[in-house]
Design a protein around this motif. Structure first.
Motif, mmCIF file in Angstrom:
data_model
loop_
_atom_site.group_PDB
_atom_site.id
_atom_site.type_symbol
_atom_site.label_atom_id
_atom_site.label_comp_id
_atom_site.label_asym_id
_atom_site.label_seq_id
_atom_site.Cartn_x
_atom_site.Cartn_y
_atom_site.Cartn_z
ATOM 1 N N ARG A 56 4.961 0.334 -8.348
ATOM 2 C CA ARG A 56 5.224 1.824 -8.644
ATOM 3 C C ARG A 56 6.564 2.327 -8.723
ATOM 4 N N LEU A 57 7.026 1.630 -8.189
ATOM 5 C CA LEU A 57 8.485 1.815 -8.307
ATOM 6 C C LEU A 57 9.407 1.006 -9.076
ATOM 7 N N ARG A 58 8.983 -0.288 -9.349
ATOM 8 C CA ARG A 58 9.587 -0.795 -10.130
ATOM 9 C C ARG A 58 9.534 -0.747 -11.197
ATOM 10 N N THR A 59 8.091 -0.412 -12.049
ATOM 11 C CA THR A 59 7.931 0.010 -13.458
ATOM 12 C C THR A 59 8.471 1.320 -13.574
ATOM 13 N N ASP A 60 8.336 2.622 -12.880
ATOM 14 C CA ASP A 60 8.653 3.904 -13.156
ATOM 15 C C ASP A 60 9.989 4.862 -12.083
ATOM 16 N N ARG A 64 8.214 10.383 -5.422
ATOM 17 C CA ARG A 64 7.790 11.494 -3.988
ATOM 18 C C ARG A 64 6.642 10.353 -3.533
ATOM 19 N N LEU A 65 5.464 10.265 -4.978
ATOM 20 C CA LEU A 65 4.091 9.858 -4.491
ATOM 21 C C LEU A 65 4.244 8.368 -3.753
ATOM 22 N N TRP A 69 3.046 6.884 0.289
ATOM 23 C CA TRP A 69 2.359 6.120 0.239
ATOM 24 C C TRP A 69 3.176 4.600 0.610
ATOM 25 N N PHE A 70 4.380 4.320 0.148
ATOM 26 C CA PHE A 70 5.202 3.473 1.414
ATOM 27 C C PHE A 70 5.402 3.727 2.716
ATOM 28 N N LEU A 71 5.258 4.802 3.403
ATOM 29 C CA LEU A 71 5.838 5.244 4.964
ATOM 30 C C LEU A 71 4.731 5.636 5.007
ATOM 31 N N VAL A 72 3.544 5.582 4.762
ATOM 32 C CA VAL A 72 2.213 5.412 4.738
ATOM 33 C C VAL A 72 2.216 4.491 5.388
ATOM 34 N N LEU A 114 -4.493 6.565 -6.583
ATOM 35 C CA LEU A 114 -3.211 7.406 -6.821
ATOM 36 C C LEU A 114 -2.029 6.607 -7.411
ATOM 37 N N LEU A 115 -1.564 5.852 -7.059
ATOM 38 C CA LEU A 115 -0.505 4.735 -7.610
ATOM 39 C C LEU A 115 -0.580 3.865 -9.083
ATOM 40 N N ALA A 116 -1.954 3.937 -8.855
ATOM 41 C CA ALA A 116 -2.402 2.987 -10.244
ATOM 42 C C ALA A 116 -2.330 4.297 -11.516
#
Length: 216
Positions: A56-60, A64-65, A69-72, A114-116
């Motif tokens: 998600r971080l690489r594509t978009d 915050r989302l 979930w990275f922190l989770v 949610l990420l997908a």
């Protein structure tokens, strides 16, 4: 040669860290009552959530989302490492930790879904601002002139019609028009004309002329 050795060392370090974290998550899940294949599924679930966040971080880009979930996932992995370091008696795991471990699959499924299926709106395009409503100036009735006695003189020449005053242009609309004109110049190599500017902004013709005069 030095660059390849450095890259190999980083990969080896990543494999070692991943293997240790995988084992700590398995040990914690097993101590919390998740035996057999279920204990091995927990570290896989945490790692898959981290992979989903990375994609998600690489594509978009950052959002915050994704960071949530990275922190989770980071807390789940780091918490297992700390819990199995001797600070927690794995023979008597507290009830709250058993609840967290048992509820992790549903939490990880929610985060992955949610990420997908939630897409970021930051697509690199500048949002088009709606043109602010411009109220036309209300004509004011001239004050009645006092009556004068007729004077026998020649008829005065008719007064020439005066040009209507240019409508006021909000500064925000001028800034947006500059961006539209710059984009048109980049794509076509020519300056934007008044008709194209009026069509892009969706404003009346007199207002488009006033904006074009400020852009000149």
């Amino acid at each position: 040669m030095t660059r390849s050795i450095r890259l190999d060392a980083v990969l080896v370090q990543a494999v070692i860290a991943g293997a240790l974290s995988f084992a700590h998550l398995h040990d914690l899940a097993a101590a919390a009552g998740q035996t057999g294949w279920k204990a091995w599924a927990y570290p896989v679930s945490v790692d898959l959530l981290l992979v989903a966040v990375w994609r998600r971080l690489r594509t978009d880009g950052p959002s915050r989302l994704a960071w949530l979930w990275f922190l989770v996932a980071l807390v789940a992995s780091l918490g297992a490492n700390i819990a199995t370091a001797g600070l927690l008696n794995l023979g008597h795991v507290p009830a709250w930790l058993r609840i967290l471990v048992a509820g992790w699959p549903a939490l990880a499924f929610l985060g992955g879904t949610l990420l997908a299926h939630t897409h970021s709106h930051a697509d690199g395009r500048e949002p088009v601002l709606p043109a602010p409503a411009v109220t036309a100036p209300q004509p004011t009735e001239p004050a009645p002139e006092p009556e004068r006695e007729p004077v026998a003189t020649s008829a005065p020449a008719p007064a020439l019609p005066q040009a209507a005053p240019a409508p006021p242009v909000p500064p925000a609309l001028v800034d947006h028009a500059r961006k539209v004109a710059a984009d048109h110049r980049t794509r076509t190599g020519t300056d934007i004309d008044t008709a194209t500017l009026r069509a892009r902004l969706g404003v009346p013709e007199d207002l488009a002329g006033a904006i074009a005069a400020q852009l000149a």
